[in-house]
Design an enzyme around this catalytic site. Sequence first.
Site, PDB file in Angstrom:
ATOM      1  N   TYR A  57       0.819  -1.220   0.000  1.00 17.09           N
ATOM      2  CA  TYR A  57       0.000   0.000   0.000  1.00 17.09           C
ATOM      3  C   TYR A  57       0.846   1.262   0.000  1.00 17.09           C
ATOM      4  O   TYR A  57       0.420   2.290  -0.540  1.00 17.09           O
ATOM      5  CB  TYR A  57      -1.028  -0.029   1.144  1.00 17.09           C
ATOM      6  CG  TYR A  57      -2.168  -0.956   0.790  1.00 17.09           C
ATOM      7  CD1 TYR A  57      -3.170  -0.521  -0.084  1.00 17.09           C
ATOM      8  CD2 TYR A  57      -2.216  -2.258   1.246  1.00 17.09           C
ATOM      9  CE1 TYR A  57      -4.188  -1.364  -0.474  1.00 17.09           C
ATOM     10  CE2 TYR A  57      -3.233  -3.116   0.868  1.00 17.09           C
ATOM     11  CZ  TYR A  57      -4.223  -2.663   0.012  1.00 17.09           C
ATOM     12  OH  TYR A  57      -5.216  -3.500  -0.392  1.00 17.09           O
ATOM     13  N   HIS A 113     -15.055   1.930  -1.511  1.00 12.69           N
ATOM     14  CA  HIS A 113     -13.963   1.016  -1.158  1.00 12.69           C
ATOM     15  C   HIS A 113     -12.881   1.706  -0.317  1.00 12.69           C
ATOM     16  O   HIS A 113     -11.759   1.212  -0.217  1.00 12.69           O
ATOM     17  CB  HIS A 113     -13.360   0.392  -2.420  1.00 12.69           C
ATOM     18  CG  HIS A 113     -14.293  -0.579  -3.098  1.00 12.69           C
ATOM     19  ND1 HIS A 113     -14.141  -1.002  -4.393  1.00 12.69           N
ATOM     20  CD2 HIS A 113     -15.401  -1.206  -2.642  1.00 12.69           C
ATOM     21  CE1 HIS A 113     -15.114  -1.842  -4.715  1.00 12.69           C
ATOM     22  NE2 HIS A 113     -15.899  -1.977  -3.668  1.00 12.69           N
ATOM     23  N   GLY A 180     -16.109   3.020 -16.511  1.00  7.72           N
ATOM     24  CA  GLY A 180     -14.842   2.342 -16.236  1.00  7.72           C
ATOM     25  C   GLY A 180     -14.922   1.283 -15.144  1.00  7.72           C
ATOM     26  O   GLY A 180     -13.958   1.082 -14.413  1.00  7.72           O
ATOM     27  N   ASN A 206     -17.415   2.604 -21.160  1.00  8.52           N
ATOM     28  CA  ASN A 206     -16.310   1.688 -20.901  1.00  8.52           C
ATOM     29  C   ASN A 206     -15.458   1.533 -22.142  1.00  8.52           C
ATOM     30  O   ASN A 206     -15.916   1.765 -23.253  1.00  8.52           O
ATOM     31  CB  ASN A 206     -16.855   0.300 -20.519  1.00  8.52           C
ATOM     32  CG  ASN A 206     -16.616  -0.031 -19.061  1.00  8.52           C
ATOM     33  OD1 ASN A 206     -15.685   0.489 -18.450  1.00  8.52           O
ATOM     34  ND2 ASN A 206     -17.447  -0.891 -18.510  1.00  8.52           N
ATOM     35  N   GLU A 208     -14.493  -1.353 -23.180  1.00  9.51           N
ATOM     36  CA  GLU A 208     -15.123  -2.477 -23.874  1.00  9.51           C
ATOM     37  C   GLU A 208     -16.308  -2.923 -23.017  1.00  9.51           C
ATOM     38  O   GLU A 208     -16.370  -2.573 -21.840  1.00  9.51           O
ATOM     39  CB  GLU A 208     -14.122  -3.624 -24.048  1.00  9.51           C
ATOM     40  CG  GLU A 208     -13.442  -4.035 -22.747  1.00  9.51           C
ATOM     41  CD  GLU A 208     -12.306  -5.028 -22.976  1.00  9.51           C
ATOM     42  OE1 GLU A 208     -12.128  -5.918 -22.118  1.00  9.51           O
ATOM     43  OE2 GLU A 208     -11.604  -4.907 -24.004  1.00  9.51           O
TER      44      GLU A 208
END
Length: 237
Positions: A57, A113, A180, A206, A208
């Site tokens: 980290y 997150h 994304g 995105n 893809e």
Amino acid sequence: MTRHPETIFVLTGAGVSAESGLGTFRDRGGIWARFDPMKLATPEAYAADPDTVLDFYDHRRRGVIAAEPNAAHVALAQAEARLAGRGGRLFLCTQNVDDLHERAGSQAVTHMHGELLKARCCACGTVTPWRADLTRADACPACGAEGRMRPDVVWFGEMPMHLDAIEAALAEADLFVAVGTSGAVYPAAGYVRQARALGIPTCEINLEPCDNADAFDAARYGPASEALPRYLADLGL
Ligand SMILES: [Zn+2]
């Protein structure tokens, strides 16, 4: 005259920060692809080998500090301001742990997150802004406990943050946009189906098609730094 959505829920994921040079475990051939996330991003890994986890980290934190926001981050910050200016709201929910949305000017960012530039004390729970490397020699600024500071990020097997606020914002939105995101990490991957169940139009932006691309009403494919500003401009933002 076209009626533009006034309350937009935007979910951003790794694809938005990838163009700023920040990789993830999921990038095939990327810098983290050779690491096992279960040995670096779990409470068990931290308990078994805190130095290795903290080193990992530290490396990522330095990367975040060195990175710069890109046109996708900037476009979202502008859209937030423009929507607010006409009485609307852009709720920005990100899976990213970097601060690039904030540095681009976004005023309200919900980090489901967690945030890499914060540290949390495992003894007292206090969360502190943290830009330096984190070691077991560091003491908690609140309670003084040593060796109990960890990055304030959500590890595999841990509960994402702010879920109540996210669900409430989703229920109020009149447009859901995912940018994304891989569509593979829950609960975020389930938000598009929740939005559709609520009758909210959905769009994916995105590189893809994502894993749950068939769940979206609309899609724009291309780099987020190009496709997202174009899409927001089309919305009058
Ligand atoms: Zn503490």
